[in-house]
Design a protein around this motif. Sequence first.
Motif, PDB file in Angstrom:
ATOM      1  N   ALA A   1       0.835  -1.199   0.000  1.00 48.61           N
ATOM      2  CA  ALA A   1       0.000   0.000   0.000  1.00 48.61           C
ATOM      3  C   ALA A   1       0.867   1.244   0.000  1.00 48.61           C
ATOM      4  CB  ALA A   1      -0.926  -0.005   1.213  1.00 48.61           C
ATOM      5  N   ARG A   2       1.980   1.183   0.702  1.00 47.46           N
ATOM      6  CA  ARG A   2       2.909   2.314   0.731  1.00 47.46           C
ATOM      7  C   ARG A   2       3.506   2.564  -0.651  1.00 47.46           C
ATOM      8  NH1 ARG A   2       8.420   2.667   1.317  1.00 47.46           N
ATOM      9  NH2 ARG A   2       9.195   4.587   2.304  1.00 47.46           N
ATOM     10  N   LEU A   3       3.916   1.506  -1.311  1.00 49.78           N
ATOM     11  CA  LEU A   3       4.500   1.641  -2.643  1.00 49.78           C
ATOM     12  C   LEU A   3       3.474   2.197  -3.631  1.00 49.78           C
ATOM     13  CD1 LEU A   3       6.555  -1.693  -2.848  1.00 49.78           C
ATOM     14  CD2 LEU A   3       7.444   0.635  -2.532  1.00 49.78           C
ATOM     15  N   SER A   4       2.243   1.716  -3.550  1.00 53.76           N
ATOM     16  CA  SER A   4       1.188   2.216  -4.431  1.00 53.76           C
ATOM     17  C   SER A   4       0.908   3.688  -4.165  1.00 53.76           C
ATOM     18  CB  SER A   4      -0.095   1.406  -4.238  1.00 53.76           C
ATOM     19  OG  SER A   4       0.102   0.053  -4.583  1.00 53.76           O
ATOM     20  N   THR A   5       0.954   4.066  -2.895  1.00 56.52           N
ATOM     21  CA  THR A   5       0.718   5.460  -2.529  1.00 56.52           C
ATOM     22  C   THR A   5       1.824   6.356  -3.070  1.00 56.52           C
ATOM     23  OG1 THR A   5      -0.504   4.870  -0.531  1.00 56.52           O
ATOM     24  CG2 THR A   5       0.487   7.064  -0.594  1.00 56.52           C
ATOM     25  N   LYS A   6       3.065   5.905  -2.943  1.00 53.92           N
ATOM     26  CA  LYS A   6       4.188   6.684  -3.459  1.00 53.92           C
ATOM     27  C   LYS A   6       4.066   6.890  -4.966  1.00 53.92           C
ATOM     28  CE  LYS A   6       6.732   7.426   0.248  1.00 53.92           C
ATOM     29  NZ  LYS A   6       7.027   8.812   0.707  1.00 53.92           N
ATOM     30  N   ALA A   7       3.586   5.861  -5.657  1.00 53.54           N
ATOM     31  CA  ALA A   7       3.446   5.953  -7.116  1.00 53.54           C
ATOM     32  C   ALA A   7       2.295   6.880  -7.513  1.00 53.54           C
ATOM     33  CB  ALA A   7       3.222   4.562  -7.693  1.00 53.54           C
ATOM     34  N   ALA A   8       1.202   6.827  -6.746  1.00 59.16           N
ATOM     35  CA  ALA A   8       0.014   7.589  -7.123  1.00 59.16           C
ATOM     36  C   ALA A   8      -0.034   8.991  -6.527  1.00 59.16           C
ATOM     37  CB  ALA A   8      -1.242   6.830  -6.701  1.00 59.16           C
ATOM     38  N   ALA A   9       0.582   9.180  -5.361  1.00 63.01           N
ATOM     39  CA  ALA A   9       0.462  10.466  -4.665  1.00 63.01           C
ATOM     40  C   ALA A   9       1.797  10.969  -4.140  1.00 63.01           C
ATOM     41  CB  ALA A   9      -0.535  10.322  -3.515  1.00 63.01           C
ATOM     42  N   GLY A  10       2.878  10.516  -4.747  1.00 60.11           N
ATOM     43  CA  GLY A  10       4.200  10.905  -4.275  1.00 60.11           C
ATOM     44  C   GLY A  10       4.498  12.383  -4.378  1.00 60.11           C
ATOM     45  N   ASN A  11       3.732  13.096  -5.217  1.00 62.33           N
ATOM     46  CA  ASN A  11       3.944  14.535  -5.391  1.00 62.33           C
ATOM     47  C   ASN A  11       3.207  15.365  -4.352  1.00 62.33           C
ATOM     48  OD1 ASN A  11       1.498  13.637  -6.594  1.00 62.33           O
ATOM     49  ND2 ASN A  11       1.336  15.571  -7.724  1.00 62.33           N
ATOM     50  N   LEU A  12       2.399  14.708  -3.523  1.00 63.99           N
ATOM     51  CA  LEU A  12       1.637  15.416  -2.495  1.00 63.99           C
ATOM     52  C   LEU A  12       2.429  15.511  -1.199  1.00 63.99           C
ATOM     53  CD1 LEU A  12      -1.857  13.732  -3.078  1.00 63.99           C
ATOM     54  CD2 LEU A  12      -0.938  15.820  -4.129  1.00 63.99           C
ATOM     55  N   ASN A  13       1.949  16.360  -0.278  1.00 65.54           N
ATOM     56  CA  ASN A  13       2.646  16.468   1.003  1.00 65.54           C
ATOM     57  C   ASN A  13       2.417  15.214   1.836  1.00 65.54           C
ATOM     58  OD1 ASN A  13       0.145  16.717   2.485  1.00 65.54           O
ATOM     59  ND2 ASN A  13       0.094  18.903   2.007  1.00 65.54           N
ATOM     60  N   PHE A  14       3.163  15.093   2.918  1.00 63.08           N
ATOM     61  CA  PHE A  14       3.139  13.870   3.719  1.00 63.08           C
ATOM     62  C   PHE A  14       1.752  13.566   4.256  1.00 63.08           C
ATOM     63  CE2 PHE A  14       3.661  11.601   7.795  1.00 63.08           C
ATOM     64  CZ  PHE A  14       4.313  10.469   7.339  1.00 63.08           C
ATOM     65  N   GLU A  15       1.052  14.571   4.745  1.00 65.61           N
ATOM     66  CA  GLU A  15      -0.277  14.351   5.317  1.00 65.61           C
ATOM     67  C   GLU A  15      -1.239  13.791   4.280  1.00 65.61           C
ATOM     68  OE1 GLU A  15      -3.854  16.773   7.673  1.00 65.61           O
ATOM     69  OE2 GLU A  15      -1.988  17.804   7.118  1.00 65.61           O
ATOM     70  N   MET A  16      -1.193  14.318   3.082  1.00 66.51           N
ATOM     71  CA  MET A  16      -2.094  13.848   2.029  1.00 66.51           C
ATOM     72  C   MET A  16      -1.691  12.461   1.548  1.00 66.51           C
ATOM     73  SD  MET A  16      -2.720  17.369  -0.154  1.00 66.51           S
ATOM     74  CE  MET A  16      -4.037  16.669  -1.138  1.00 66.51           C
ATOM     75  N   GLN A  17      -0.401  12.175   1.559  1.00 61.79           N
ATOM     76  CA  GLN A  17       0.045  10.820   1.227  1.00 61.79           C
ATOM     77  C   GLN A  17      -0.501   9.826   2.240  1.00 61.79           C
ATOM     78  OE1 GLN A  17       4.225  10.167   0.273  1.00 61.79           O
ATOM     79  NE2 GLN A  17       4.431  12.293  -0.410  1.00 61.79           N
ATOM     80  N   CYS A  18      -0.463  10.198   3.509  1.00 66.77           N
ATOM     81  CA  CYS A  18      -0.982   9.306   4.555  1.00 66.77           C
ATOM     82  C   CYS A  18      -2.480   9.073   4.382  1.00 66.77           C
ATOM     83  CB  CYS A  18      -0.692   9.886   5.936  1.00 66.77           C
ATOM     84  SG  CYS A  18       1.040   9.796   6.431  1.00 66.77           S
TER      85      CYS A  18
END
Length: 308
Positions: free
Chosen positions: A221-238
């Motif tokens: 889930a972390r890897l998918s998040t980095k791929a899809a939302a890696g350009n967002l700030n940390f809070e939004m990534q979480c």
Amino acid sequence: MANGLLLRAASPGLRPAVAGAAGSSADSGQGHGVVTIGDSRPRGVALRVGGSSRREFSFITTAARDHSVLTRQLLDSRHDTIDEVGAEHDPFSELKARFMDFKQRNYVEKFSNYQSLAQQQTPKFMVVACADSRVCPTRILGFQPGEAFTVRNVANLVPPYEHGGSETSAALEFAVNTLQVENVLVVGHSRCGGIQALMSMKDDSTSGSFIKNWVSIGKSARLSTKAAAGNLNFEMQCTHCEKESINSSLLNLLTYPWIEKKVNEGTLNLHGGYYNFVDCTFEKWTLVYRKGLEGGSKYAIKNRSSWS
């Protein structure tokens, strides 16, 4: 208690490393010189106190004998309990009042229902939720006694079948195979500390932390998040990962043969839920699994709704 030190028995399944093995993982269970919980033979454990002297104190682990003594004291009505906390500082005073209110308002008024529950439970739901104190599925969704078999853990994660035994997999096995629940609901939530720990992990990090070892279950889930939302700030990534990890857990549920079988038979449904306690909203969706589908994804979402 000796010289102000209390030696506590480790939790079942944990095998503390011997002195001098600092930094090593305690959960591997490999190697020599470990104290294994459940072994009836007493083991000597050397403990150096303070580091100011070379004196060592030998403690004998007698967990099995000690907890039997405590149980006998509980069963002996003649045994007086030791009251070391004044009433004004007793953290259980409020809990006692709440229990007595529950007994009068619920148990007494619905006595026949509770008598039926005393004989058996037939819940329709199995709920996997986070241990976060702000996220109580019974309170949020209004489950009544007997309606939901629940297990809570850090970050509401479901490990894959290959991960081996855990309290979550044991609860799933009992709920699905014995209680024969019709629905499994994985509930995530906003501002999850477990997801924050997951998103803060380094790709090559190794840690003896129980928390990090546990949340690493959600690495996909972390890897998918980095791929899809890696350009967002940390809070939004979480925030993104909080929902991503729910879907990851739903797919992990299908790695359990008896869950996949029931889903294919149509006797078990898998659902995701997300509780945002900042604005008190709840999202719900159901996983569609099409095992024999050729081409495209075997998975889809249906019946998505938002309650606000």
